[in-house]
Every structure is written in C-alpha cells, then in structure tokens.
Design a protein around this motif. Structure first.
Motif, PDB file in Angstrom:
ATOM      1  N   UNK A 242      17.048 -35.138   7.079  1.00 53.02           N
ATOM      2  CA  UNK A 242      17.881 -34.251   6.277  1.00 53.02           C
ATOM      3  C   UNK A 242      18.369 -34.784   4.949  1.00 53.02           C
ATOM      4  N   UNK A 243      18.365 -36.106   4.755  1.00 53.55           N
ATOM      5  CA  UNK A 243      18.797 -36.634   3.462  1.00 53.55           C
ATOM      6  C   UNK A 243      17.789 -36.310   2.368  1.00 53.55           C
ATOM      7  N   UNK A 244      18.308 -36.113   1.171  1.00 57.49           N
ATOM      8  CA  UNK A 244      17.481 -36.111  -0.033  1.00 57.49           C
ATOM      9  C   UNK A 244      17.980 -37.240  -0.924  1.00 57.49           C
ATOM     10  N   UNK A 245      17.064 -37.798  -1.735  1.00 55.83           N
ATOM     11  CA  UNK A 245      17.433 -38.941  -2.569  1.00 55.83           C
ATOM     12  C   UNK A 245      16.262 -39.245  -3.496  1.00 55.83           C
ATOM     13  N   UNK A 246      16.549 -39.889  -4.604  1.00 64.28           N
ATOM     14  CA  UNK A 246      15.474 -40.394  -5.451  1.00 64.28           C
ATOM     15  C   UNK A 246      14.932 -41.683  -4.846  1.00 64.28           C
ATOM     16  N   UNK A 247      13.708 -42.007  -5.155  1.00 65.20           N
ATOM     17  CA  UNK A 247      13.090 -43.222  -4.620  1.00 65.20           C
ATOM     18  C   UNK A 247      13.796 -44.486  -5.143  1.00 65.20           C
ATOM     19  N   UNK A 248      14.120 -44.587  -6.436  1.00 66.66           N
ATOM     20  CA  UNK A 248      14.850 -45.791  -6.879  1.00 66.66           C
ATOM     21  C   UNK A 248      16.196 -45.968  -6.179  1.00 66.66           C
ATOM     22  N   UNK A 249      16.893 -44.867  -5.884  1.00 68.24           N
ATOM     23  CA  UNK A 249      18.150 -44.993  -5.153  1.00 68.24           C
ATOM     24  C   UNK A 249      17.904 -45.494  -3.734  1.00 68.24           C
ATOM     25  N   UNK A 250      16.916 -44.938  -3.055  1.00 73.11           N
ATOM     26  CA  UNK A 250      16.628 -45.410  -1.699  1.00 73.11           C
ATOM     27  C   UNK A 250      16.209 -46.879  -1.711  1.00 73.11           C
ATOM     28  N   UNK A 251      15.507 -47.282  -2.749  1.00 73.89           N
ATOM     29  CA  UNK A 251      15.070 -48.673  -2.852  1.00 73.89           C
ATOM     30  C   UNK A 251      16.254 -49.641  -2.886  1.00 73.89           C
ATOM     31  N   UNK A 252      17.407 -49.184  -3.350  1.00 73.50           N
ATOM     32  CA  UNK A 252      18.595 -50.053  -3.374  1.00 73.50           C
ATOM     33  C   UNK A 252      18.992 -50.479  -1.955  1.00 73.50           C
ATOM     34  N   UNK A 253      18.779 -49.610  -0.985  1.00 70.87           N
ATOM     35  CA  UNK A 253      19.076 -49.963   0.407  1.00 70.87           C
ATOM     36  C   UNK A 253      18.098 -51.026   0.884  1.00 70.87           C
ATOM     37  N   UNK A 254      16.808 -50.815   0.601  1.00 71.87           N
ATOM     38  CA  UNK A 254      15.800 -51.793   1.008  1.00 71.87           C
ATOM     39  C   UNK A 254      16.056 -53.140   0.344  1.00 71.87           C
ATOM     40  N   UNK A 255      16.412 -53.115  -0.918  1.00 71.03           N
ATOM     41  CA  UNK A 255      16.684 -54.343  -1.649  1.00 71.03           C
ATOM     42  C   UNK A 255      17.850 -55.115  -1.021  1.00 71.03           C
ATOM     43  N   UNK A 256      18.903 -54.396  -0.670  1.00 70.92           N
ATOM     44  CA  UNK A 256      20.067 -55.040  -0.065  1.00 70.92           C
ATOM     45  C   UNK A 256      19.699 -55.715   1.249  1.00 70.92           C
ATOM     46  N   UNK A 257      18.871 -55.056   2.047  1.00 72.12           N
ATOM     47  CA  UNK A 257      18.450 -55.635   3.322  1.00 72.12           C
ATOM     48  C   UNK A 257      17.502 -56.813   3.114  1.00 72.12           C
ATOM     49  N   UNK A 258      16.652 -56.721   2.095  1.00 68.69           N
ATOM     50  CA  UNK A 258      15.697 -57.801   1.835  1.00 68.69           C
ATOM     51  C   UNK A 258      16.400 -59.081   1.400  1.00 68.69           C
ATOM     52  N   UNK A 259      17.325 -58.965   0.454  1.00 68.26           N
ATOM     53  CA  UNK A 259      17.940 -60.173  -0.107  1.00 68.26           C
ATOM     54  C   UNK A 259      19.177 -60.608   0.663  1.00 68.26           C
ATOM     55  N   UNK A 260      19.616 -59.784   1.624  1.00 64.93           N
ATOM     56  CA  UNK A 260      20.768 -60.146   2.448  1.00 64.93           C
ATOM     57  C   UNK A 260      22.003 -60.404   1.595  1.00 64.93           C
ATOM     58  N   UNK A 261      22.332 -59.432   0.734  1.00 61.01           N
ATOM     59  CA  UNK A 261      23.433 -59.639  -0.209  1.00 61.01           C
ATOM     60  C   UNK A 261      24.810 -59.378   0.393  1.00 61.01           C
ATOM     61  N   UNK A 262      24.862 -58.897   1.637  1.00 62.55           N
ATOM     62  CA  UNK A 262      26.140 -58.678   2.300  1.00 62.55           C
ATOM     63  C   UNK A 262      26.868 -57.422   1.895  1.00 62.55           C
ATOM     64  N   UNK A 263      26.292 -56.632   1.005  1.00 62.89           N
ATOM     65  CA  UNK A 263      26.974 -55.409   0.566  1.00 62.89           C
ATOM     66  C   UNK A 263      27.038 -54.392   1.706  1.00 62.89           C
ATOM     67  N   UNK A 264      25.945 -54.251   2.433  1.00 67.93           N
ATOM     68  CA  UNK A 264      25.909 -53.292   3.533  1.00 67.93           C
ATOM     69  C   UNK A 264      26.231 -53.938   4.875  1.00 67.93           C
ATOM     70  N   UNK A 265      25.622 -55.095   5.133  1.00 71.60           N
ATOM     71  CA  UNK A 265      25.712 -55.717   6.446  1.00 71.60           C
ATOM     72  C   UNK A 265      25.872 -57.225   6.329  1.00 71.60           C
ATOM     73  N   UNK A 266      26.483 -57.814   7.339  1.00 72.90           N
ATOM     74  CA  UNK A 266      26.524 -59.265   7.444  1.00 72.90           C
ATOM     75  C   UNK A 266      25.118 -59.784   7.766  1.00 72.90           C
ATOM     76  N   UNK A 267      24.817 -61.036   7.408  1.00 78.07           N
ATOM     77  CA  UNK A 267      23.472 -61.569   7.643  1.00 78.07           C
ATOM     78  C   UNK A 267      23.008 -61.462   9.091  1.00 78.07           C
ATOM     79  N   UNK A 268      23.899 -61.685  10.047  1.00 74.56           N
ATOM     80  CA  UNK A 268      23.482 -61.618  11.448  1.00 74.56           C
ATOM     81  C   UNK A 268      23.132 -60.191  11.866  1.00 74.56           C
ATOM     82  N   UNK A 269      23.791 -59.201  11.273  1.00 72.93           N
ATOM     83  CA  UNK A 269      23.458 -57.804  11.579  1.00 72.93           C
ATOM     84  C   UNK A 269      22.104 -57.434  10.990  1.00 72.93           C
ATOM     85  N   UNK A 270      21.875 -57.843   9.745  1.00 73.55           N
ATOM     86  CA  UNK A 270      20.583 -57.579   9.130  1.00 73.55           C
ATOM     87  C   UNK A 270      19.474 -58.263   9.914  1.00 73.55           C
ATOM     88  N   UNK A 271      19.693 -59.507  10.313  1.00 74.55           N
ATOM     89  CA  UNK A 271      18.670 -60.230  11.073  1.00 74.55           C
ATOM     90  C   UNK A 271      18.326 -59.512  12.365  1.00 74.55           C
TER      91      UNK A 271
END
Length: 414
Positions: A242-271
């Motif tokens: 049901x979500x709509x979004x631009x691809x660059x905006x969605x990529x921000x979520x993937x980027x955060x998970x890839x680099x483990x920047x802690x903005x969304x999740x703690x490192x252990x949660x991402x792992x």
C-alpha cells in the motif's frame, strides 16, 4: 554508453518495460548510480512516485524492530489478544468430495516472529490455491472491504510455526503496531522512519506519478492505465502493501540499513535482519515454495541455500555467483489477487524477449525490487510499474540490473 545502458534502452524501445528508475550505492560512497529512463508513452523521472506493493513489508519490519528495541514488543511475544479477529481463524486441512472445507481450531501460538517470517500460517491465495478455492465458495464480504480483516478473512494454511508460505503475516503485524502504539501506520512511519531520514514522498494515501502498465496476454505489448486496480486506496493501512514512494526516498531506508548509521535501528537489530530465522521444517517448505516458483519476487536459482531473514529472502550459503551469504532481497509486484481470481502465472507471452548481453544473466529483484548485500557493501533498487505479477518479460532486465550493480561496485568477483 555502457552495454547495460544500451540493453535498457532497447528494452524500453521494444515495450519490455515502459520506463524505470534505478538506484544503487556502495557503503564507502565510491558508487552512486541514479538513473531514470522513459519510453514515448510514460515519463519516469527520479522524482516519480510509485506503488511499492510488497516492498512495504520492509518498512513494517523496521517499525516492528523499533518497538522491540523499546520493549513494547518482543519476537516471541504472543499477539493473539492484540489481533483477536486473526487469532480466531481456523486452519484449513482440505476439502471433501463436495468441496466443503475441512477445518480445525488453531492449536499453536501466534508470535511477532511468526508474523515477520511468514510462518504464522497466513498465506496469500496465489501461493496456496486451496485458499482461492475456498474464497470462491465463500464469496466476498463487501462490508469490510478495504480493511485488513476484510481483505484477509481466510483460514490459516497450517499450524503456526509448522510451515512457511508467503502471505499476510506482515499485514497483520501492521495491525499489531497500530494497536500497541495507538497510532496509524501512516503516522508511525512518518514520525519514526520517514522524517528521521528526510523521506518526503512516503505515504499510504498519495498519488502515483505514472500509470500502471499492463501486459497484453495476446501480443505481449503494454497498455497504460491510470485507473488500473492497484495496492493503494484501502480504508486502512496494510503493513504488507500500500505504500507509495519515490525510488530515491526508498533508497534512504536501504542506505541506513547498509551502513548501520543507527538512525532507524541499533546495530544488533539491523544484524538480526540478516540472519536466518527459520527452523528446519519451515525452511524446507520455503525451499519448496520459492525455488523456481513463477510468483517469486526475486531470482531464486536452485541452490537449496535460502532462509528467511527479517524483511526478505536470505541467501544462506555461498553458491551464488556473486551474491554473498546473508544478502537480503525481495520485491513488490502489482497483483490483483484480492480483486479477482488471479492464478499462478504461466509463460504465455510473446513475442520473444530481446536477448541481453551474455554476461548479464544471473539476477532479479522485481517490479519494485531491492537487495542489500552487507558483505559486499552494496544495495540496489529497481522500480517500474508493470502488471501482471509474474511478468517474465521484465525478468531479464532485472537480472541484468543487479549484476550491473555488482559490476560497477567492483564486487562481481567474490
């Protein structure tokens, strides 16, 4: 112009895809690939807002993990009292000679982890054809149409924890999140995921920027319909779509998970997202259902090296030509299964696909598809809007895209 770019332009020219938006980055910043391509009938730009369909599930997964970090939920928490309508559903055993269903009362518990990993028994009808048979017999309930309870008022396919089928568990998890936080998913996503990352286009209630392109079963060509049945427009938010979004905006979520920047999740949660979460029985069932399946949202060559992480299909071995172990991948493909009888797809389209370069022959995400390979330090997302779900004309393009991401990042060789 690269060989892949030539191939992509030829795919648009021959009506394989109407256009697309591509985005990929690596962890250290040496790769940033952002590109949009359009045909004569539909204009795709980097700002185009698209239907994410099942890609919504990744966002819901992040939200659930945030609540687990705060102590509001736990993976092994029984959620039956939180979602009583779902908890009241029986388990389907089969049918008698007259087509009457055999059902039994559910015996095992429903937990957050079972909802996240598609082991709760809640399957999509296009995965378990018995549910389609039952839905035809039962008919639709227009009173609850557009709600999660109304959309998925169907029995469980197996006892929770005893199997694996891709399904509605994450939609139900969205209900859990709303009731625990006392917020709609729309508001929760905005406050705790979109706003912290600077995402401005993500919403359940927005308008898409391109029409849905629909493949003809007769000549294989695309028509473009702004009024095609889509994943948006329900009465309430669905955690699985049901979500709509631009691809660059969605990529921000993937980027955060890839680099483990802690903005969304703690490192252990991402792992934890990138670890296998299936016991042997459900894992065996997953392998039976996804390897070579025509509905699968991703390239799944038969290696017997898969499990389910938290948020996607997990590469659980080293046999793939370039994907590393614990790569997480999945996609979202526009499907109409809750509107009409939408059977498993078959290879019936013509004319033949344009051949793509011989070195571009290994991968797929899907119509809005993504992958995160943390070991290689890369992610990619490919967005286009094509129906039906199993459009095999698009498959070679998506395969070529993912391989090209690895090539541009210098990660094609392990």
């Amino acid at each position: 112009m690269s060989q892949f770019e030539n191939y992509l332009e030829e795919s648009v020219r021959r009506d394989v895809i109407p256009g697309a938006v591509l985005y990929a980055q690596d962890k250290d910043g040496s790769l940033e690939w952002a590109s949009a391509i359009s045909g004569p009938d539909v204009q795709y730009t980097m700002d185009t807002v698209m239907e994410l369909a099942s890609v919504t599930k990744l966002v819901t997964t992040v939200a659930a993990l945030q609540l687990i970090e705060r102590g509001d939920l736990s993976l092994d928490q029984n959620v039956e009292e939180i979602i009583p309508v779902f908890s009241s559903l029986d388990v389907l055993d089969g049918f008698n000679a007259d087509g009457m269903p055999f059902l039994h009362k559910r015996r095992k518990s429903i937990t957050v982890e079972k909802l996240l990993t598609h082991t709760s028994g809640a399957a999509y009808p296009f995965v378990d054809g018995r549910l389609t048979q039952l839905s035809k017999r039962k008919g639709s309930n227009s009173e609850n149409a557009g709600t999660v309870d109304g959309s998925f008022d169907i029995p469980l396919s197996f006892e929770p924890g005893e199997g694996w089928m891709y399904g509605t568990g994450v939609d139900r998890l969205g209900q859990v999140i709303e009731r625990v936080t006392k917020m709609s998913l729309e508001q929760y996503f905005h406050d705790h995921i979109f706003k912290p990352l600077g995402i401005t286009t993500g919403t359940f209630w927005g308008k898409v920027g391109v029409p849905m392109s629909i493949r003809s079963g007769n000549d294989g060509m695309l028509t473009h319909d702004w009024n095609a049945p889509v994943f948006t427009g329900s009465k309430e938010c669905h955690g699985g779509q049901g979500l709509v979004m631009s691809i660059p905006d969605f990529a921000k979520i993937l980027r955060s998970l890839l680099v483990d920047d802690g903005i969304l999740l703690k490192p252990e949660s991402t792992a934890s997202m990138f670890l296998p979460h299936l016991s042997p029985g459900p894992r065996t069932m997953l392998l039976q259902h996804v390897q070579g399946a025509e509905w699968t949202l991703g390239d799944v060559p038969i290696t017997n090296e898969y499990s389910w992480g938290l948020g996607g299909l997990l590469v659980d071995g080293d046999s793939h030509p370039f994907r590393r172990r614990n790569t997480l991948t999945w996609g979202g493909a526009p499907s109409l299964y809750w509107v009409s009888d939408f059977p498993l797809c078959h290879h019936t389209l013509s004319p033949e696909l344009p051949e793509h370069p011989s070195h571009l022959q290994n991968e797929i995400t899907d119509f809005v598809g993504k992958f995160i390979d943390r070991a290689a330090g890369i992610y990619g997302v490919f967005g286009t809007q094509v129906m039906p779900l199993c459009d095999r004309k698009v498959t070679p393009v998506l395969k070529a895209f993912e391989e090209e991401v690895y090539r541009r990042a210098g990660k094609l060789e392990k």
